[in-house]
Design a protein around this motif. Structure first.
Motif, PDB file in Angstrom:
ATOM      1  N   ARG A 105       0.812  -1.192   0.108  1.00 41.43           N
ATOM      2  CA  ARG A 105       0.048  -0.058   0.020  1.00 41.43           C
ATOM      3  C   ARG A 105       0.715   1.356   0.014  1.00 41.43           C
ATOM      4  O   ARG A 105       0.570   2.255  -0.875  1.00 41.43           O
ATOM      5  N   ASP A 106       1.955   1.115   0.698  1.00 40.17           N
ATOM      6  CA  ASP A 106       2.899   2.558   0.913  1.00 40.17           C
ATOM      7  C   ASP A 106       3.603   2.584  -0.521  1.00 40.17           C
ATOM      8  O   ASP A 106       3.617   3.713  -0.968  1.00 40.17           O
ATOM      9  N   ILE A 107       3.868   1.603  -1.155  1.00 41.78           N
ATOM     10  CA  ILE A 107       4.502   1.518  -2.389  1.00 41.78           C
ATOM     11  C   ILE A 107       3.623   1.984  -3.365  1.00 41.78           C
ATOM     12  O   ILE A 107       3.844   3.178  -4.263  1.00 41.78           O
ATOM     13  N   LEU A 108       2.476   1.499  -3.646  1.00 46.57           N
ATOM     14  CA  LEU A 108       1.325   1.887  -4.545  1.00 46.57           C
ATOM     15  C   LEU A 108       1.199   3.557  -4.297  1.00 46.57           C
ATOM     16  O   LEU A 108       0.828   4.293  -4.852  1.00 46.57           O
ATOM     17  N   ASP A 109       0.913   3.949  -2.970  1.00 46.40           N
ATOM     18  CA  ASP A 109       0.646   5.564  -2.537  1.00 46.40           C
ATOM     19  C   ASP A 109       1.737   6.074  -3.181  1.00 46.40           C
ATOM     20  O   ASP A 109       1.520   7.300  -3.990  1.00 46.40           O
ATOM     21  N   ILE A 110       2.935   5.954  -3.189  1.00 50.55           N
ATOM     22  CA  ILE A 110       4.096   6.771  -3.684  1.00 50.55           C
ATOM     23  C   ILE A 110       4.230   6.541  -5.134  1.00 50.55           C
ATOM     24  O   ILE A 110       4.443   7.721  -5.820  1.00 50.55           O
TER      25      ILE A 110
ATOM     26  N   CYS B 101       5.635   8.007 -10.445  1.00 46.65           N
ATOM     27  CA  CYS B 101       6.212   6.730 -10.922  1.00 46.65           C
ATOM     28  C   CYS B 101       7.462   6.784 -11.477  1.00 46.65           C
ATOM     29  O   CYS B 101       8.087   5.765 -11.883  1.00 46.65           O
ATOM     30  N   GLN B 102       8.069   7.916 -11.532  1.00 50.13           N
ATOM     31  CA  GLN B 102       9.328   8.048 -11.735  1.00 50.13           C
ATOM     32  C   GLN B 102      10.604   7.791 -10.684  1.00 50.13           C
ATOM     33  O   GLN B 102      11.485   8.060 -11.045  1.00 50.13           O
ATOM     34  N   LEU B 103      10.000   7.799  -9.487  1.00 48.07           N
ATOM     35  CA  LEU B 103      10.988   7.556  -8.451  1.00 48.07           C
ATOM     36  C   LEU B 103      11.769   6.295  -8.711  1.00 48.07           C
ATOM     37  O   LEU B 103      11.173   5.230  -8.891  1.00 48.07           O
ATOM     38  N   THR B 104      12.941   6.123  -8.016  1.00 44.89           N
ATOM     39  CA  THR B 104      13.841   4.895  -8.209  1.00 44.89           C
ATOM     40  C   THR B 104      13.307   4.045  -7.332  1.00 44.89           C
ATOM     41  O   THR B 104      12.772   4.425  -6.003  1.00 44.89           O
ATOM     42  N   ALA B 105      13.554   2.739  -7.383  1.00 45.61           N
ATOM     43  CA  ALA B 105      13.361   1.693  -6.389  1.00 45.61           C
ATOM     44  C   ALA B 105      14.259   2.115  -4.944  1.00 45.61           C
ATOM     45  O   ALA B 105      13.541   1.872  -3.985  1.00 45.61           O
ATOM     46  N   GLU B 106      15.451   2.893  -5.028  1.00 47.14           N
ATOM     47  CA  GLU B 106      15.859   3.170  -4.029  1.00 47.14           C
ATOM     48  C   GLU B 106      15.383   4.332  -3.203  1.00 47.14           C
ATOM     49  O   GLU B 106      15.192   4.082  -2.018  1.00 47.14           O
ATOM     50  N   ALA B 107      14.874   5.208  -3.792  1.00 49.46           N
ATOM     51  CA  ALA B 107      13.924   6.419  -3.336  1.00 49.46           C
ATOM     52  C   ALA B 107      12.950   5.591  -2.284  1.00 49.46           C
ATOM     53  O   ALA B 107      12.525   6.267  -1.458  1.00 49.46           O
ATOM     54  N   ILE B 108      12.175   4.736  -3.104  1.00 46.04           N
ATOM     55  CA  ILE B 108      10.860   4.223  -2.466  1.00 46.04           C
ATOM     56  C   ILE B 108      11.391   3.281  -1.416  1.00 46.04           C
ATOM     57  O   ILE B 108      10.694   3.355  -0.454  1.00 46.04           O
ATOM     58  N   ALA B 109      12.393   2.501  -1.454  1.00 44.98           N
ATOM     59  CA  ALA B 109      12.790   1.787  -0.567  1.00 44.98           C
ATOM     60  C   ALA B 109      13.216   2.550   0.870  1.00 44.98           C
ATOM     61  O   ALA B 109      12.969   2.351   2.025  1.00 44.98           O
ATOM     62  N   GLU B 110      13.786   3.703   0.651  1.00 43.49           N
ATOM     63  CA  GLU B 110      14.098   4.517   1.891  1.00 43.49           C
ATOM     64  C   GLU B 110      13.006   5.100   2.484  1.00 43.49           C
ATOM     65  O   GLU B 110      12.786   5.423   3.746  1.00 43.49           O
TER      66      GLU B 110
END
Length: 160
Positions: A9-14, A19-28
């Motif tokens: 849910r948090d990932i989907l919200d972000i 949708c251009q954020l990197t996986a690294e930024a989302i992970a953080e």
């Protein structure tokens, strides 16, 4: 399709917001490893939960500033009418969205056009190529108040 956990849910919200954020930024932001976010994003895409990642373009900048909300009545005794129209509408770029609804009309479509004359041409094509549509009721959008396709992801089905 499995249930979405808090991380999904948090990932989907972000990604709905950017949708251009990197996986690294989302992970953080969500507190997972980059590889865990990548695996989750891959699964969300494969499961069809993330259906598309698109650019939202300013209509005015592209020369198609007008929006029309079109209610359509279809023949009630023609069981194939909805399926035929859906297949046809999928190929029409000016028809952005179509909803099968209850009420005075059967379908509601969101249509973009350069101007009223262009919309009139589009409407003529809709009627000519879809004889199952009996009548169209058109509303002209005067001003965008809110645009979006963001899906709220409340935990446990809460409306808040």
């Amino acid at each position: 399709m499995e249930n979405l956990d808090r991380f999904d849910r948090d990932i989907l919200d972000i990604v709905q917001r950017n949708c251009q954020l990197t996986a690294e930024a989302i992970a953080e932001e969500v507190g997972l490893s980059t590889s865990a976010v990548q695996r989750r994003l891959k699964r969300l895409r494969e499961d069809g939960i993330i259906r598309a990642e698109i650019a939202v373009v300013d209509r005015k900048a592209t020369g198609t500033p007008m929006v029309f909300i079109v209610g359509m009545e279809i023949e009630r005794d023609n069981y194939d009418a909805l399926a035929k129209f859906r297949l046809w509408a999928e190929k029409q770029d000016h028809i952005q969205q179509v909803y099968y609804v209850t009420g005075a009309v059967d379908l509601v479509a969101i249509v973009t056009a350069r101007d009223v004359e262009h919309y009139d041409d589009i409407a003529a094509v809709i009627m000519a190529e879809n004889p199952q549509i009996r009548r169209m009721h058109t509303n002209v959008v005067l001003r965008d108040v809110k645009l979006g396709l963001f899906v709220p992801l409340a935990d446990g089905g809460n409306a808040g």
